[in-house]
Design a protein around this motif. Structure first.
Motif, PDB file in Angstrom:
ATOM      1  N   ASN A   1      51.300  34.206  39.554  1.00 56.18           N
ATOM      2  CA  ASN A   1      50.969  35.297  38.637  1.00 56.18           C
ATOM      3  C   ASN A   1      49.454  35.315  38.453  1.00 56.18           C
ATOM      4  O   ASN A   1      48.932  34.826  37.459  1.00 56.18           O
ATOM      5  CB  ASN A   1      51.690  35.090  37.303  1.00 56.18           C
ATOM      6  N   GLN A   2      48.766  35.892  39.435  1.00 54.90           N
ATOM      7  CA  GLN A   2      47.312  35.833  39.469  1.00 54.90           C
ATOM      8  C   GLN A   2      46.762  37.224  39.757  1.00 54.90           C
ATOM      9  O   GLN A   2      46.743  37.677  40.906  1.00 54.90           O
ATOM     10  CB  GLN A   2      46.861  34.844  40.562  1.00 54.90           C
ATOM     11  N   PRO A   3      46.312  37.970  38.728  1.00 54.15           N
ATOM     12  CA  PRO A   3      45.880  39.355  38.933  1.00 54.15           C
ATOM     13  C   PRO A   3      44.815  39.566  40.009  1.00 54.15           C
ATOM     14  O   PRO A   3      44.879  40.587  40.705  1.00 54.15           O
ATOM     15  CB  PRO A   3      45.357  39.764  37.546  1.00 54.15           C
ATOM     16  N   PRO A   4      43.807  38.663  40.183  1.00 54.09           N
ATOM     17  CA  PRO A   4      42.832  38.940  41.242  1.00 54.09           C
ATOM     18  C   PRO A   4      43.454  39.037  42.634  1.00 54.09           C
ATOM     19  O   PRO A   4      42.873  39.659  43.529  1.00 54.09           O
ATOM     20  CB  PRO A   4      41.876  37.741  41.147  1.00 54.09           C
ATOM     21  N   TRP A   5      44.617  38.416  42.821  1.00 54.82           N
ATOM     22  CA  TRP A   5      45.350  38.550  44.077  1.00 54.82           C
ATOM     23  C   TRP A   5      46.410  39.615  43.860  1.00 54.82           C
ATOM     24  O   TRP A   5      47.523  39.321  43.430  1.00 54.82           O
ATOM     25  CB  TRP A   5      45.988  37.232  44.497  1.00 54.82           C
ATOM     26  N   ARG A   6      46.083  40.846  44.171  1.00 56.47           N
ATOM     27  CA  ARG A   6      46.973  41.947  43.819  1.00 56.47           C
ATOM     28  C   ARG A   6      48.349  41.798  44.450  1.00 56.47           C
ATOM     29  O   ARG A   6      49.370  42.015  43.790  1.00 56.47           O
ATOM     30  CB  ARG A   6      46.349  43.281  44.239  1.00 56.47           C
ATOM     31  N   GLU A   7      48.393  41.425  45.721  1.00 57.12           N
ATOM     32  CA  GLU A   7      49.685  41.287  46.389  1.00 57.12           C
ATOM     33  C   GLU A   7      50.527  40.199  45.730  1.00 57.12           C
ATOM     34  O   GLU A   7      51.733  40.370  45.516  1.00 57.12           O
ATOM     35  CB  GLU A   7      49.477  40.967  47.869  1.00 57.12           C
ATOM     36  N   ALA A   8      49.872  39.078  45.382  1.00 55.54           N
ATOM     37  CA  ALA A   8      50.604  37.994  44.720  1.00 55.54           C
ATOM     38  C   ALA A   8      51.107  38.442  43.353  1.00 55.54           C
ATOM     39  O   ALA A   8      52.236  38.131  42.954  1.00 55.54           O
ATOM     40  CB  ALA A   8      49.707  36.770  44.595  1.00 55.54           C
ATOM     41  N   TYR A   9      50.263  39.179  42.619  1.00 53.71           N
ATOM     42  CA  TYR A   9      50.681  39.667  41.301  1.00 53.71           C
ATOM     43  C   TYR A   9      51.865  40.611  41.422  1.00 53.71           C
ATOM     44  O   TYR A   9      52.829  40.528  40.651  1.00 53.71           O
ATOM     45  CB  TYR A   9      49.516  40.371  40.601  1.00 53.71           C
ATOM     46  N   GLU A  10      51.815  41.531  42.387  1.00 56.65           N
ATOM     47  CA  GLU A  10      52.912  42.471  42.559  1.00 56.65           C
ATOM     48  C   GLU A  10      54.197  41.751  42.945  1.00 56.65           C
ATOM     49  O   GLU A  10      55.294  42.139  42.520  1.00 56.65           O
ATOM     50  CB  GLU A  10      52.532  43.517  43.613  1.00 56.65           C
ATOM     51  N   ASP A  11      54.087  40.697  43.749  1.00 60.93           N
ATOM     52  CA  ASP A  11      55.272  39.901  44.091  1.00 60.93           C
ATOM     53  C   ASP A  11      55.868  39.259  42.842  1.00 60.93           C
ATOM     54  O   ASP A  11      57.095  39.238  42.655  1.00 60.93           O
ATOM     55  CB  ASP A  11      54.906  38.818  45.109  1.00 60.93           C
ATOM     56  N   PHE A  12      54.993  38.728  41.995  1.00 60.25           N
ATOM     57  CA  PHE A  12      55.470  38.110  40.756  1.00 60.25           C
ATOM     58  C   PHE A  12      56.159  39.150  39.877  1.00 60.25           C
ATOM     59  O   PHE A  12      57.241  38.903  39.318  1.00 60.25           O
ATOM     60  CB  PHE A  12      54.307  37.463  40.013  1.00 60.25           C
ATOM     61  N   ALA A  13      55.535  40.325  39.740  1.00 57.02           N
ATOM     62  CA  ALA A  13      56.119  41.387  38.922  1.00 57.02           C
ATOM     63  C   ALA A  13      57.475  41.810  39.475  1.00 57.02           C
ATOM     64  O   ALA A  13      58.413  42.090  38.716  1.00 57.02           O
ATOM     65  CB  ALA A  13      55.166  42.580  38.851  1.00 57.02           C
ATOM     66  N   HIS A  14      57.601  41.847  40.804  1.00 54.32           N
ATOM     67  CA  HIS A  14      58.856  42.213  41.451  1.00 54.32           C
ATOM     68  C   HIS A  14      59.933  41.168  41.146  1.00 54.32           C
ATOM     69  O   HIS A  14      61.075  41.502  40.806  1.00 54.32           O
ATOM     70  CB  HIS A  14      58.640  42.327  42.960  1.00 54.32           C
ATOM     71  N   ALA A  15      59.549  39.887  41.256  1.00 55.24           N
ATOM     72  CA  ALA A  15      60.500  38.813  40.979  1.00 55.24           C
ATOM     73  C   ALA A  15      60.931  38.823  39.521  1.00 55.24           C
ATOM     74  O   ALA A  15      62.109  38.633  39.201  1.00 55.24           O
ATOM     75  CB  ALA A  15      59.882  37.467  41.348  1.00 55.24           C
ATOM     76  N   VAL A  16      59.997  39.058  38.598  1.00 52.84           N
ATOM     77  CA  VAL A  16      60.313  39.097  37.168  1.00 52.84           C
ATOM     78  C   VAL A  16      61.250  40.256  36.856  1.00 52.84           C
ATOM     79  O   VAL A  16      62.196  40.125  36.076  1.00 52.84           O
ATOM     80  CB  VAL A  16      59.020  39.194  36.339  1.00 52.84           C
TER      81      VAL A  16
END
Length: 418
Positions: A167-182
């Motif tokens: 869950n790291q906003p500067p990494w947009r793809e990682a953040y979106e993956d986290f949001a998808h999983a949540v």
């Protein structure tokens, strides 16, 4: 003729007292609003400092002493005029007047504490306890908002394979993956509880009759390491590591099924000190998010380890969200998927809204100056406000929970009078 001056003064005093009661009420509410504004503006200021990776500075308005005083004055004037025109009988004219004045003076004194003690820093940099997360979970806050604020990383273990969701906003793809999983995880309104796993034996059992300075030193070291002592075998003791904190997940019953703890994890370990519980080290490979949220994933065997943020890290996280929105190139607004309350929406319908929104160059419900520029939070009824004020409220409350009474310094106090 007589003048009752004490009665006049009493009337003025009573009238002033009635007015004073209204002034006390208004002033108390004004103080409350001012304290709320200070708390909101300080949090936003520290969020903006985090955006620019500046040090965060925390203060607290620990005392407000109101000094509302009533000053009243009363006066009496009188005169007598004797007239005897042309020998006529005497004519006496008497005049009298009453004057009164009441005024109020408000001179409050504020005590502002600089929060910079060692114990304070330890408190706000310690990971939020699992029990606190569960408490918010059960209060009805949006589950996705809680997970975004509290959780910085999830390690997933399936068999011998491990991966992580960041869950790291500067990494947009990682953040979106986290949001998808949540979004997938919270769609069916899972219940959450916290408990501890069973303690584990640490080393071999120790004979009780062993004496000597070395054994005493060893027991003291074991106590400092927070090891438990289990007695069972006569004449021996067994050191044990404490049980690990974990979340217990239970999904509501589907149609035709009984409610039961189920995957994505019957239990989710709470990671400590950067190492996932039950693992020799943190996962080093990002998860394939499509595989993770596959419809069959809820029935597959895998374990999750959750890394929780501290109160200070939550403030920094809001700063990262603001940085992505306000950067000159490639700006984007991090969103969170929450359950829709629109007319006709079903229980599983989700909508994407901003998690935390900051607007530059305007005045809003909360506005501060930072580095020569003005920043504001949107008005509560703005369509882009998203969950901004819920996030602010949660962070402020968790921050207060992380500060014990003894953490408030007794010195280094700035007094602002009048």
């Amino acid at each position: 003729m007589s003048f009752r001056f004490p009665a006049v003064a009493l009337c003025l005093g009573l009238l002033g007292a009635c007015s004073l009661r209204g002034d006390i009420t208004r002033n108390a509410l004004d103080y409350n609003r001012a304290i709320g504004d200070i708390a909101n503006q300080e949090l936003l200021l520290n969020v903006l400092r985090s955006k620019d990776r500046f040090p965060r500075v925390y203060t607290r308005l620990t005392q407000v002493t109101g000094a509302l005083s009533l000053q009243s004055t009363a006066g009496v004037s009188a005169g007598r005029n004797l007239e005897n025109p042309l020998g006529a009988s005497n004519t006496v004219t008497t005049s009298a007047g009453l004057t009164g004045n009441a005024s109020f003076r408000d001179a409050p004194t504020f005590v502002l504490s600089n929060l910079d003690s060692q114990s304070f820093r330890r408190g706000i940099t310690r990971s939020v306890p699992a029990d606190v997360v569960v408490n918010y979970w059960r209060q009805g806050f949006p589950k996705a908002v809680l997970l975004h604020l509290f959780v910085r990383r999830i390690d997933v273990k399936r068999g011998e394979n491990t991966c992580f969701i960041q869950n790291q906003p500067p990494w947009r793809e990682a953040y979106e993956d986290f949001a998808h999983a949540v979004a997938w995880f919270t769609r069916d309104f899972p219940e959450l509880a916290a408990d501890k796993s069973e303690p584990k034996n640490f080393g071999p059992s120790i004979p009780v009759h062993v004496a000597g300075e070395g054994s005493v030193t060893g027991l003291v070291a074991a106590r400092d390491a927070k090891l438990g002592v289990k007695s069972g075998t006569p004449g021996r003791i067994q050191l044990q590591t404490p049980g690990a904190r974990r979340f217990v997940i239970k999904y509501p019953a589907r149609r035709g099924e009984a409610a039961a703890a189920s995957k994505p994890a019957g239990t989710i370990a709470v990671a400590r000190e950067g190492v996932a519980a039950g693992a020799t080290g943190a996962a080093t490979r990002r998860c394939d998010i499509d595989d993770f949220v596959d419809k069959r994933a809820r029935d597959s065997e895998f374990d999750l380890s959750v890394y929780l943020r501290s109160a200070d890290a939550m403030v920094y996280y809001l700063g990262e969200l603001a940085r992505e929105q306000l950067k000159a190139d490639g700006a984007w607004t991090p969103h969170v998927a929450v359950h829709s309350n629109a007319p006709g929406a079903t229980a599983g319908d989700l909508i994407r809204v901003p998690l935390f929104k900051v607007v530059p160059g305007v005045d809003g419900a909360v506005t501060v100056e930072h580095r020569g520029a003005s920043y504001a939070l949107p008005e509560p009824d703005d369509e882009d406000v998203g969950r901004t004020y819920q996030a602010m409220s949660i962070v402020q409350e968790v921050f207060s929970l992380s500060v014990a009474a003894e953490d408030l310094p007794r010195s280094d106090v700035i007094r602002v009078a009048n």
